[in-house]
Structure formats: C-alpha cells, structure tokens
Design a protein around this motif. Sequence first.
Motif, mmCIF file in Angstrom:
data_model
loop_
_atom_site.group_PDB
_atom_site.id
_atom_site.type_symbol
_atom_site.label_atom_id
_atom_site.label_comp_id
_atom_site.label_asym_id
_atom_site.label_seq_id
_atom_site.Cartn_x
_atom_site.Cartn_y
_atom_site.Cartn_z
ATOM 1 N N ARG A 1 -7.391 83.057 -95.155
ATOM 2 C CA ARG A 1 -8.546 83.386 -93.908
ATOM 3 C C ARG A 1 -8.485 82.166 -92.726
ATOM 4 O O ARG A 1 -8.391 82.678 -91.571
ATOM 5 C CB ARG A 1 -9.800 83.437 -94.507
ATOM 6 C CG ARG A 1 -10.013 85.151 -95.087
ATOM 7 C CD ARG A 1 -11.204 85.050 -96.190
ATOM 8 N NE ARG A 1 -10.365 84.265 -97.459
ATOM 9 C CZ ARG A 1 -10.196 84.772 -98.350
ATOM 10 N NH1 ARG A 1 -9.972 86.158 -98.596
ATOM 11 N NH2 ARG A 1 -9.534 84.030 -99.222
ATOM 12 N N THR A 2 -8.645 81.046 -93.318
ATOM 13 C CA THR A 2 -9.210 80.124 -92.286
ATOM 14 C C THR A 2 -7.937 79.876 -91.407
ATOM 15 O O THR A 2 -8.161 79.861 -90.127
ATOM 16 C CB THR A 2 -9.858 78.824 -92.727
ATOM 17 O OG1 THR A 2 -11.008 79.471 -93.694
ATOM 18 C CG2 THR A 2 -10.101 77.728 -91.883
ATOM 19 N N ARG B 1 -7.679 70.773 -92.551
ATOM 20 C CA ARG B 1 -8.377 71.041 -93.684
ATOM 21 C C ARG B 1 -7.806 69.838 -94.572
ATOM 22 O O ARG B 1 -6.646 69.623 -94.802
ATOM 23 C CB ARG B 1 -7.869 72.233 -94.227
ATOM 24 C CG ARG B 1 -8.346 72.541 -95.794
ATOM 25 C CD ARG B 1 -8.225 73.996 -96.229
ATOM 26 N NE ARG B 1 -9.407 74.874 -95.559
ATOM 27 C CZ ARG B 1 -9.837 76.004 -95.898
ATOM 28 N NH1 ARG B 1 -8.959 76.758 -96.975
ATOM 29 N NH2 ARG B 1 -10.775 76.420 -95.558
ATOM 30 N N HIS C 1 -17.753 72.885 -93.904
ATOM 31 C CA HIS C 1 -16.937 73.818 -93.187
ATOM 32 C C HIS C 1 -17.221 74.457 -92.207
ATOM 33 O O HIS C 1 -18.145 75.687 -92.413
ATOM 34 C CB HIS C 1 -16.484 74.682 -94.446
ATOM 35 C CG HIS C 1 -15.357 75.691 -94.151
ATOM 36 N ND1 HIS C 1 -14.793 75.941 -92.824
ATOM 37 C CD2 HIS C 1 -14.754 76.659 -95.253
ATOM 38 C CE1 HIS C 1 -13.711 76.777 -93.109
ATOM 39 N NE2 HIS C 1 -13.839 77.249 -94.392
ATOM 40 N N GLN D 1 -17.021 78.265 -91.058
ATOM 41 C CA GLN D 1 -17.464 79.223 -91.980
ATOM 42 C C GLN D 1 -18.761 79.682 -91.942
ATOM 43 O O GLN D 1 -19.263 80.682 -91.910
ATOM 44 C CB GLN D 1 -17.172 78.730 -93.637
ATOM 45 C CG GLN D 1 -17.432 79.640 -94.516
ATOM 46 C CD GLN D 1 -16.644 81.061 -94.630
ATOM 47 O OE1 GLN D 1 -15.454 80.814 -94.382
ATOM 48 N NE2 GLN D 1 -17.280 82.132 -94.776
ATOM 49 N N ARG E 1 -18.329 73.238 -99.763
ATOM 50 C CA ARG E 1 -18.576 72.749 -98.396
ATOM 51 C C ARG E 1 -19.152 73.898 -97.707
ATOM 52 O O ARG E 1 -19.811 73.768 -96.884
ATOM 53 C CB ARG E 1 -17.169 72.284 -97.895
ATOM 54 C CG ARG E 1 -16.333 73.053 -97.962
ATOM 55 C CD ARG E 1 -14.720 72.547 -97.748
ATOM 56 N NE ARG E 1 -13.410 73.576 -97.946
ATOM 57 C CZ ARG E 1 -12.441 73.216 -98.229
ATOM 58 N NH1 ARG E 1 -12.180 71.710 -98.459
ATOM 59 N NH2 ARG E 1 -11.521 73.926 -98.445
ATOM 60 N N VAL E 2 -18.761 75.127 -98.179
ATOM 61 C CA VAL E 2 -19.323 76.489 -97.349
ATOM 62 C C VAL E 2 -20.765 76.482 -97.669
ATOM 63 O O VAL E 2 -21.628 76.604 -96.550
ATOM 64 C CB VAL E 2 -18.927 77.496 -97.896
ATOM 65 C CG1 VAL E 2 -19.429 78.854 -97.428
ATOM 66 C CG2 VAL E 2 -17.306 77.676 -97.945
ATOM 67 N N ARG F 1 -17.495 80.932 -104.665
ATOM 68 C CA ARG F 1 -16.388 80.935 -105.807
ATOM 69 C C ARG F 1 -16.679 79.586 -106.499
ATOM 70 O O ARG F 1 -17.183 78.390 -106.033
ATOM 71 C CB ARG F 1 -14.955 80.793 -104.869
ATOM 72 C CG ARG F 1 -13.919 80.557 -105.950
ATOM 73 C CD ARG F 1 -12.595 80.709 -105.143
ATOM 74 N NE ARG F 1 -12.196 79.411 -104.438
ATOM 75 C CZ ARG F 1 -11.869 78.198 -104.935
ATOM 76 N NH1 ARG F 1 -11.272 78.293 -106.014
ATOM 77 N NH2 ARG F 1 -11.712 77.190 -103.948
ATOM 78 N N GLN G 1 -15.285 76.593 -108.115
ATOM 79 C CA GLN G 1 -14.162 75.849 -107.763
ATOM 80 C C GLN G 1 -13.763 74.982 -108.876
ATOM 81 O O GLN G 1 -13.896 73.961 -108.700
ATOM 82 C CB GLN G 1 -14.549 75.164 -106.223
ATOM 83 C CG GLN G 1 -15.076 75.957 -105.366
ATOM 84 C CD GLN G 1 -14.969 75.422 -104.003
ATOM 85 O OE1 GLN G 1 -14.474 74.286 -103.700
ATOM 86 N NE2 GLN G 1 -15.331 76.059 -103.055
ATOM 87 N N PRO H 1 -17.298 83.940 -99.200
ATOM 88 C CA PRO H 1 -16.479 83.592 -98.226
ATOM 89 C C PRO H 1 -14.949 83.579 -98.274
ATOM 90 O O PRO H 1 -14.007 83.398 -97.548
ATOM 91 C CB PRO H 1 -16.829 82.062 -98.056
ATOM 92 C CG PRO H 1 -17.234 81.721 -99.422
ATOM 93 C CD PRO H 1 -17.805 82.882 -99.667
ATOM 94 N N GLY H 2 -14.740 84.315 -99.579
ATOM 95 C CA GLY H 2 -13.305 84.191 -100.200
ATOM 96 C C GLY H 2 -12.744 83.131 -100.378
ATOM 97 O O GLY H 2 -13.169 82.017 -99.691
ATOM 98 N N PRO H 3 -11.529 82.844 -101.190
ATOM 99 C CA PRO H 3 -11.281 83.791 -102.119
ATOM 100 C C PRO H 3 -12.051 84.132 -103.410
ATOM 101 O O PRO H 3 -12.808 83.273 -103.661
ATOM 102 C CB PRO H 3 -9.901 83.232 -102.530
ATOM 103 C CG PRO H 3 -9.895 81.596 -102.422
ATOM 104 C CD PRO H 3 -11.145 81.680 -101.528
HETATM 105 C C1 NCD Z 1 -13.730 78.463 -98.842
HETATM 106 C C2 NCD Z 1 -13.013 77.075 -98.726
HETATM 107 O O1 NCD Z 1 -11.968 76.666 -98.582
HETATM 108 O O2 NCD Z 1 -13.880 76.264 -98.592
HETATM 109 N N1 NCD Z 1 -12.815 79.481 -98.217
HETATM 110 C C3 NCD Z 1 -12.540 79.833 -96.964
HETATM 111 O O3 NCD Z 1 -12.730 78.914 -95.944
HETATM 112 N N2 NCD Z 1 -12.899 81.091 -96.779
HETATM 113 C C4 NCD Z 1 -14.391 78.597 -99.803
HETATM 114 C C5 NCD Z 1 -13.263 78.636 -101.248
HETATM 115 O O4 NCD Z 1 -12.295 77.828 -101.199
HETATM 116 O O5 NCD Z 1 -14.077 79.057 -102.381
#
Ligand code: NCD
Length: 311
Positions: A58-59, A108, A136, A139, A169-170, A223, A225, A263-265
Amino acid sequence: MSHPSKHLLAIEGLEPPHIADLLDLAESYALLNRSGKTQRDLLKGRTLINLFFEDSTRTRTSFELAGKRLGADVINMSVSTSSVNKGETLLDTASTLNAMQCDLLVIRHAQSGAPALLSQKVDAAVINAGDGTHEHPTQALLDALTIRRHKGSLEGLIVAICGDIAHSRVARSNIHLLTTMGSRVRIIGPPTLIPADVARLGVEVFHDMKAGLKDADVVMMLRLQRERMSGGLVPSAREFFRFYGLDAEKLAHAKPDSIVMHPGPMNRGVEIDSAIADHPTRSVIGEQVEMGVACRMAVLDVLARRLPRNR
Ligand code: NCD
C-alpha cells in the motif's frame, strides 16, 4: 499555519494546526481523486524517489500514485534488507541520491531513525514511510482523515488501538496524532505486547478487549508483527485470536456505530475475523487505502512548497 519542517519524519512535534492543515488539504485531494481529475503541473519537473528497504504494498504504491497524480517523475528503488550493511549503505545511498538531484525522497527502513539520519545527508525533502518501531506519519494522517470523514471531528472520540502495540510504528504515530487532536486513546493488548512506558504518551492501557472496547467510537486493529519479535511473546495465533482477535462478540462492546480499521496487511483469523474485516458498514479498511493516496498527495504538495525553485 505552514508546515514546520522541510521534511516529514514524525507526527511527534506537529501541533494541531499543522495536522489540521494537512488533513484539510488531503480532504480536497480525496474529492479531486473521486472526481477523476488530476493536477499534473504541481510537481512537474520534480523527481520523487521511493526507497524501500522493507516490504510494502500500500504505502509504496500510494506514494507512487500520489507523485504521478501531481506530475512528478517517480522512481522506485527496492533494496533488499538482508544483503546490506545498513549504516554504510544508507550513507552511500545518500550520496548517490544527491548526485541524481532528487527532490523528494520517501524512505522505509527497518531501523528506527534511518529517515532522520538520511535527512541530514541529502538535499531532498525526506518523508518517513515507516522506520522500525518508531513512526509511520502518513499512516496516522490517513487514519485520521478516514476517522474524520466518518465522525466529523477527532476531538473527544474514544479510539481503541488493539494488539501488537510494542512493535507498531502505526500505533506510535496514531497515538501522537490522536492525543494531539483531543481524542481519548486506549491501548489494548497482552502485557508482552505493550511497551512499559506507553502510559507516558497519555493513553489508557487495557489488557482485556471487552473492557477496553466499551463505548469506543473507533476500533483500530494492528498486525501481529512476528518479524520484529525476538522471542515467544505470543503463545499461538489461535490463542491470540481468542483473547485479542476482533470478532462480532467483542465488537458488540464498542458503540453500535463504531468503525473498524486496520492498516494492512491483515492476518485474517489472527487479529481480525474475516466477517468483521469485510463488514459492509463497520469496516473502513478500503477507505483507509483510498485516503492514503490523498494524504500522500497533501504531504508531497506541502513539502514541495518549501523546495528550492525548479531547476
Ligand atoms: C504497516 C507498516 O508497514 O508499518 N503497514 C502499512 O504501512 N500499511 C503495518 C504493518 O506492517 O503491519
């Protein structure tokens, strides 16, 4: 109020008017995107480089789309994390990017602080697209815009952020943004996945989903992680779902008109039940992705205003 920095490295440090300005501009881009129009002259002649040292769907795509919709030349550089010595590579990369005269650099990286380090070495405006467990910022902006579109304002809302807070980080960017804008933020998760000092950030901590979700306006799932966990912080995916996975029974404790975000995934069946993730009225997960493009357009626009004149 104009943006306080040449870069966007974090939400922490932004004041309510900075955030509100970005969200207002993003809202206008959301409308523009829905109308099918573009504004390809805004970043004409500018170069945007996407530098992703970690996976992303997505990002990265939405930064690419945002740059293209505003007329920038967009280059995607994918770098594998495993094969490089990060410190050395970052600095080498910085001089390469400077030689290419890049204007906007989206990065990133698995290491917290990497975008800040790079911002000291390159001439470009640097945008943090996620650094380790730190922040992030885009986000959090897209999440805030999505919430605002459903609830009108962020002020006074009860927002529950659930699951793996420690590695997210979200969560960190959302906590900064939402508390700055006057929301009441609750953190829900097992003690092993909640950082010890999180209450310092002005949030309430819960270890029980039913108690934490009570009367929430917004339920934000995260998610699990596993790639950032060094030991067995979670017994098993099945057990995690039983206690912390969002299903209809747990969601019933939140307000009847509460919205569900992720936020996905997503790990379906681990942190969220498929029926909730795909719920036609309660889930706003698709809209979050849509708002991601609009927010990234707003950030590129605002930072481009501070760049030296086009060559
Ligand atoms: C997030 C990330 O990469 O921090 N994903 C995103 O940017 N949509 C969250 C995640 O990886 O779970």
